[in-house]
Design a protein around this motif. Sequence first.
Motif, PDB file in Angstrom:
ATOM      1  N   GLY A  38      56.518  53.889  44.276  1.00 36.52           N
ATOM      2  CA  GLY A  38      57.674  53.349  44.454  1.00 36.52           C
ATOM      3  C   GLY A  38      58.098  52.074  44.577  1.00 36.52           C
ATOM      4  O   GLY A  38      59.276  51.371  44.930  1.00 36.52           O
ATOM      5  N   MET A  39      57.504  51.255  43.242  1.00 37.96           N
ATOM      6  CA  MET A  39      58.338  50.065  43.218  1.00 37.96           C
ATOM      7  C   MET A  39      59.247  50.253  41.445  1.00 37.96           C
ATOM      8  O   MET A  39      58.726  50.747  40.790  1.00 37.96           O
ATOM      9  N   ASN A  40      59.942  48.834  41.983  1.00 39.17           N
ATOM     10  CA  ASN A  40      60.495  48.929  40.541  1.00 39.17           C
ATOM     11  C   ASN A  40      61.067  47.440  40.071  1.00 39.17           C
ATOM     12  O   ASN A  40      60.730  46.964  40.913  1.00 39.17           O
ATOM     13  N   ASP A  41      61.401  47.451  38.432  1.00 37.76           N
ATOM     14  CA  ASP A  41      60.971  45.876  38.742  1.00 37.76           C
ATOM     15  C   ASP A  41      59.865  44.515  38.986  1.00 37.76           C
ATOM     16  O   ASP A  41      60.404  43.449  39.247  1.00 37.76           O
ATOM     17  N   VAL A  42      58.644  45.540  38.617  1.00 36.21           N
ATOM     18  CA  VAL A  42      57.297  44.244  39.397  1.00 36.21           C
ATOM     19  C   VAL A  42      56.615  43.924  38.260  1.00 36.21           C
ATOM     20  O   VAL A  42      56.481  44.797  36.953  1.00 36.21           O
ATOM     21  N   VAL A  43      55.750  42.979  37.777  1.00 35.70           N
ATOM     22  CA  VAL A  43      54.361  42.934  37.933  1.00 35.70           C
ATOM     23  C   VAL A  43      53.213  42.965  38.374  1.00 35.70           C
ATOM     24  O   VAL A  43      53.645  42.142  39.354  1.00 35.70           O
ATOM     25  N   VAL A  44      52.793  43.750  37.509  1.00 36.28           N
ATOM     26  CA  VAL A  44      51.315  43.546  38.115  1.00 36.28           C
ATOM     27  C   VAL A  44      50.102  43.182  37.156  1.00 36.28           C
ATOM     28  O   VAL A  44      49.935  44.017  36.419  1.00 36.28           O
ATOM     29  N   VAL A  45      50.024  41.617  37.519  1.00 41.16           N
ATOM     30  CA  VAL A  45      48.025  41.373  36.496  1.00 41.16           C
ATOM     31  C   VAL A  45      46.574  41.691  37.352  1.00 41.16           C
ATOM     32  O   VAL A  45      46.999  40.349  38.582  1.00 41.16           O
ATOM     33  N   GLU A  46      46.160  42.730  37.534  1.00 40.98           N
ATOM     34  CA  GLU A  46      45.201  42.197  37.699  1.00 40.98           C
ATOM     35  C   GLU A  46      43.827  42.036  36.666  1.00 40.98           C
ATOM     36  O   GLU A  46      43.583  42.475  35.629  1.00 40.98           O
ATOM     37  N   THR A  47      42.947  40.861  37.216  1.00 41.89           N
ATOM     38  CA  THR A  47      42.108  40.458  36.714  1.00 41.89           C
ATOM     39  C   THR A  47      40.327  40.190  37.135  1.00 41.89           C
ATOM     40  O   THR A  47      40.651  40.854  38.906  1.00 41.89           O
ATOM     41  N   ASP A  48      39.692  39.325  36.660  1.00 42.47           N
ATOM     42  CA  ASP A  48      38.560  39.942  37.221  1.00 42.47           C
ATOM     43  C   ASP A  48      37.949  38.609  39.082  1.00 42.47           C
ATOM     44  O   ASP A  48      37.628  39.468  39.589  1.00 42.47           O
ATOM     45  N   ASP A  49      39.496  37.610  38.867  1.00 44.50           N
ATOM     46  CA  ASP A  49      38.760  36.825  39.886  1.00 44.50           C
ATOM     47  C   ASP A  49      40.573  37.115  40.774  1.00 44.50           C
ATOM     48  O   ASP A  49      40.760  35.979  41.350  1.00 44.50           O
ATOM     49  N   ALA A  50      41.380  37.291  40.230  1.00 43.67           N
ATOM     50  CA  ALA A  50      43.026  37.336  40.772  1.00 43.67           C
ATOM     51  C   ALA A  50      43.654  38.628  40.646  1.00 43.67           C
ATOM     52  O   ALA A  50      43.680  39.189  39.820  1.00 43.67           O
ATOM     53  N   ILE A  51      45.014  38.581  41.115  1.00 42.77           N
ATOM     54  CA  ILE A  51      45.755  39.662  41.668  1.00 42.77           C
ATOM     55  C   ILE A  51      47.074  39.191  41.819  1.00 42.77           C
ATOM     56  O   ILE A  51      47.944  37.808  42.590  1.00 42.77           O
ATOM     57  N   LEU A  52      47.665  38.943  40.673  1.00 39.09           N
ATOM     58  CA  LEU A  52      49.494  38.941  40.302  1.00 39.09           C
ATOM     59  C   LEU A  52      49.708  40.066  41.069  1.00 39.09           C
ATOM     60  O   LEU A  52      50.210  41.117  40.197  1.00 39.09           O
ATOM     61  N   VAL A  53      51.781  40.029  42.078  1.00 34.72           N
ATOM     62  CA  VAL A  53      52.339  40.621  42.052  1.00 34.72           C
ATOM     63  C   VAL A  53      53.167  40.040  42.345  1.00 34.72           C
ATOM     64  O   VAL A  53      53.668  39.091  43.138  1.00 34.72           O
ATOM     65  N   CYS A  54      54.345  40.320  41.638  1.00 28.83           N
ATOM     66  CA  CYS A  54      55.761  39.514  41.597  1.00 28.83           C
ATOM     67  C   CYS A  54      57.083  40.051  40.930  1.00 28.83           C
ATOM     68  O   CYS A  54      56.631  41.276  39.950  1.00 28.83           O
TER      69      CYS A  54
END
Length: 79
Positions: free
Chosen positions: A39-55
């Motif tokens: 249910g998300m629109n126009d977002v960026v999700v980046v998952e790496t070994d040590d961090a997660i970014l959602v914006c």
Amino acid sequence: IADYAEADAQGNVVEGDGILVDTHNTIVHAAGRTVAVVGMNDVVVVETDDAILVCPRDRAQDVREIVAQLRATERTELL
């Protein structure tokens, strides 16, 4: 990611193991784990070994502020 990968019919670009439900114009980069987005629109999700970014996609350039905070607090292992 969006510059070199082809978007699906909903405008999503997924690199790695991403499961998207009712999600549009979203970029997902999953480096190791499965990333599920609902249910998300126009977002960026980046998952790496040590961090997660959602914006929001339109704020992706503001990642530099996160980088500045990490440097200021000497958490360079996340850079």
